[in-house]
Enzyme design. Structure first.
Site, PDB file in Angstrom:
ATOM      1  N   MET A  90       0.828  -1.194   0.000  1.00 56.10           N
ATOM      2  CA  MET A  90       0.000   0.000   0.000  1.00 56.10           C
ATOM      3  C   MET A  90       0.865   1.248   0.000  1.00 56.10           C
ATOM      4  O   MET A  90       1.879   1.308   0.670  1.00 56.10           O
ATOM      5  CB  MET A  90      -0.866  -0.026   1.259  1.00 56.10           C
ATOM      6  CG  MET A  90      -1.860   1.070   1.315  1.00 56.10           C
ATOM      7  SD  MET A  90      -2.909   0.925   2.754  1.00 56.10           S
ATOM      8  CE  MET A  90      -1.737   1.086   4.062  1.00 56.10           C
ATOM      9  N   CYS A  91       0.409   2.229  -0.766  1.00 53.44           N
ATOM     10  CA  CYS A  91       1.111   3.503  -0.818  1.00 53.44           C
ATOM     11  C   CYS A  91       0.361   4.480   0.085  1.00 53.44           C
ATOM     12  O   CYS A  91      -0.751   4.885  -0.216  1.00 53.44           O
ATOM     13  CB  CYS A  91       1.119   4.004  -2.254  1.00 53.44           C
ATOM     14  SG  CYS A  91       2.154   5.432  -2.461  1.00 53.44           S
ATOM     15  N   LEU A  92       0.972   4.801   1.213  1.00 54.48           N
ATOM     16  CA  LEU A  92       0.362   5.724   2.175  1.00 54.48           C
ATOM     17  C   LEU A  92       1.475   6.622   2.686  1.00 54.48           C
ATOM     18  O   LEU A  92       2.440   6.132   3.270  1.00 54.48           O
ATOM     19  CB  LEU A  92      -0.264   4.911   3.318  1.00 54.48           C
ATOM     20  CG  LEU A  92      -1.140   5.644   4.317  1.00 54.48           C
ATOM     21  CD1 LEU A  92      -2.380   6.226   3.639  1.00 54.48           C
ATOM     22  CD2 LEU A  92      -1.580   4.691   5.413  1.00 54.48           C
TER      23      LEU A  92
END
Length: 156
Positions: A90-92
């Site tokens: 996930m890109c957070l």
């Protein structure tokens, strides 16, 4: 494991289990390992993922809170900020090493993850092809996201 790290993780886990973020159930994957958490997140009602139940794994590094946790979706999801290569990365923003701050808490990570399901960020995508569909043909994005949710995240 540093002594303070274990205390902090135990405290955060206790807080999350007694007052979980909306639509989430958090448990340890293995009771003997404080560093690996299993999360079941309901697709938020106001999102294209409503009705789905998504399994995530949150892994805390040995030097938490000085390094950010790693969150991966185990349930396949059609989303611009979550890889669909089987890893579910996930890109957070807040999970980037250069943006993580020790005062950040896991509950904030979980809430931001949930918010990402409500409002994807196509400008910071892991899956650029999905981001393009999201930006240029939202109806098609919505249809595929709902199909994937039914296929991978309902009744599992």
């Amino acid at each position: 494991m540093q002594a303070g790290s274990g205390k902090r993780i135990t405290k955060e886990l206790g807080e999350i289990q007694s007052d979980p973020p909306e639509g989430m159930k958090v448990t340890l994957k293995d009771d003997s390992d404080l560093h690996t958490w299993q999360i079941v997140m309901d697709g938020p009602e106001q999102s294209v993922y409503a009705g789905g139940h998504f399994k995530l794994i949150l892994v805390l590094p040995k030097d938490y809170p000085f390094k950010p946790p790693v969150v991966n979706f185990q349930t396949k999801i059609y989303h611009p900020n979550i890889s669909n290569d089987g890893k579910g990365s996930m890109c957070l923003g807040m999970l980037r090493t250069d943006e993580w701050k020790p005062p950040n808490k896991i509950v904030a990570v979980l809430n931001m993850t949930r918010n990402l399901l409500i409002e994807p960020n196509p400008d910071d995508a892991v899956e650029s092809s999905i981001a393009e569909v999201y930006k240029n043909d939202y109806k098609s994005f919505e249809k595929t996201a709902k199909e994937w949710t039914k296929k991978y995240a309902v009744g599992k």
